[in-house]
Design a protein around this motif. Structure first.
Motif, short mmCIF file in Angstrom:
data_model
loop_
_atom_site.label_atom_id
_atom_site.label_comp_id
_atom_site.label_asym_id
_atom_site.label_seq_id
_atom_site.Cartn_x
_atom_site.Cartn_y
_atom_site.Cartn_z
N ARG A 134 46.52 46.20 45.08
CA ARG A 134 46.49 46.79 43.80
C ARG A 134 45.81 45.62 42.51
N ILE A 135 45.03 46.19 41.89
CA ILE A 135 44.43 45.41 40.69
C ILE A 135 45.59 45.43 39.43
N TYR A 136 45.75 44.39 38.85
CA TYR A 136 46.79 44.50 37.70
C TYR A 136 46.10 43.79 36.29
N HIS A 137 44.98 43.06 36.69
CA HIS A 137 44.24 42.88 35.50
C HIS A 137 42.50 42.76 35.89
N PRO A 138 41.71 43.03 35.06
CA PRO A 138 40.24 42.78 35.22
C PRO A 138 39.96 41.55 36.23
N LEU A 139 39.22 41.98 37.14
CA LEU A 139 38.95 40.73 38.21
C LEU A 139 37.44 40.21 37.59
N PRO A 140 37.36 39.06 37.19
CA PRO A 140 36.14 38.32 36.81
C PRO A 140 35.20 37.80 37.76
N ARG A 141 33.89 37.86 37.80
CA ARG A 141 32.96 37.87 38.77
C ARG A 141 33.31 36.64 39.64
N HIS A 142 33.45 36.96 40.99
CA HIS A 142 33.61 36.20 41.87
C HIS A 142 32.79 36.48 43.36
N TYR A 143 33.10 35.30 44.32
CA TYR A 143 32.39 35.56 45.56
C TYR A 143 33.57 35.14 46.34
N HIS A 144 33.35 35.49 47.63
CA HIS A 144 33.80 35.01 48.93
C HIS A 144 32.90 34.29 49.82
N THR A 145 32.99 32.97 50.56
CA THR A 145 31.99 32.34 51.23
C THR A 145 32.26 32.66 52.78
N GLN A 146 33.53 33.29 53.32
CA GLN A 146 33.77 33.25 54.57
C GLN A 146 33.74 34.53 55.15
N CYS A 147 33.31 35.72 54.59
CA CYS A 147 33.77 37.00 54.87
C CYS A 147 32.65 38.13 54.16
N ASP A 148 32.39 38.98 54.78
CA ASP A 148 31.81 40.28 54.19
C ASP A 148 32.92 41.36 53.78
N GLU A 149 32.87 42.03 52.85
CA GLU A 149 33.97 42.85 52.41
C GLU A 149 33.60 44.24 52.36
N HIS A 150 34.53 45.17 52.74
CA HIS A 150 34.40 46.48 52.68
C HIS A 150 35.39 47.24 51.86
N LEU A 151 35.30 47.79 50.64
CA LEU A 151 36.31 48.18 50.13
C LEU A 151 36.25 49.84 49.76
N LEU A 152 37.42 50.37 50.13
CA LEU A 152 37.55 51.98 49.79
C LEU A 152 38.65 52.11 48.76
N LEU A 153 37.97 52.58 47.61
CA LEU A 153 38.94 52.87 46.40
C LEU A 153 39.97 54.19 46.79
N LEU A 154 41.09 53.88 46.66
CA LEU A 154 42.18 54.84 47.18
C LEU A 154 42.49 55.54 45.74
N ARG A 155 42.89 54.83 44.97
CA ARG A 155 43.42 55.38 43.62
C ARG A 155 42.85 54.70 42.38
N GLY A 156 42.55 55.40 41.10
CA GLY A 156 42.23 54.72 40.22
C GLY A 156 40.66 54.97 39.94
N LYS A 157 40.21 54.36 38.77
CA LYS A 157 38.83 54.55 38.41
C LYS A 157 38.38 53.07 37.96
N LEU A 158 37.17 52.88 38.09
CA LEU A 158 36.74 51.28 37.61
C LEU A 158 35.26 51.27 37.48
N GLU A 159 34.86 50.30 36.57
CA GLU A 159 33.51 49.46 36.74
C GLU A 159 33.42 48.48 37.73
#
Length: 142
Positions: free
Chosen positions: A42-67
């Motif tokens: 769950r996200i509690y605050h806006p997530l600033p631009r970032h990246y991960h060096t060790q993995c690929d990421e697959h995200l399915l939004l279950l609840r909410g709405k976002l940019e």
């Protein structure tokens, strides 16, 4: 828990996320092996631009709405039921829209280490730690 399989009740886990957190996200690991990790978060605050060096990421939004911010593309609005996948080192960020909780199912391949987050502008996180874990809160899952 059996080492070869595990069941997860997403609705039950989502009910256990706290109403507020002093970290950007709170996550619950569903699996965590060298090959892949799966989490609800769950996200509690806006997530600033970032990246991960060790993995690929697959995200399915279950609840909410976002940019969803990704690379230099214009922000894209996502709502529950939509998914985004991206490779390691791809810069991304999230700005929740409205007041509904934003909850993702994430599959990381290979496993994403909890400290594998690299902010483009570290000051943008406003001094908040990136993640805490649901298991650290009272009355939660194993």
């Amino acid at each position: 828990m059996n080492e070869r399989y595990r069941f997860a009740d997403f609705d039950e886990i989502m009910k256990q996320f706290p109403d507020q957190a002093d970290t950007l996200i709170v996550d619950a690991y569903l699996s965590d092996s060298v090959e892949a990790s799966m989490r609800l978060f769950r996200i509690y605050h806006p997530l600033p631009r970032h990246y991960h060096t060790q993995c690929d990421e697959h995200l399915l939004l279950l609840r909410g709405k976002l940019e969803f911010l990704i690379e230099d593309e214009p922000p894209r609005t996502l709502q529950a039921g939509q998914m985004v996948s991206f490779l390691r080192n791809v810069v991304h960020g999230v700005r929740p829209i409205g007041t509904a909780p934003v909850i993702f199912f994430a599959a990381d391949t290979p496993r994403r280490a909890p400290d594998d987050v690299h902010f483009i502008d570290p000051e943008a996180a406003k001094g908040l730690k990136f993640v805490s874990h649901l298991k650290d809160y009272a009355n939660t899952i194993d």
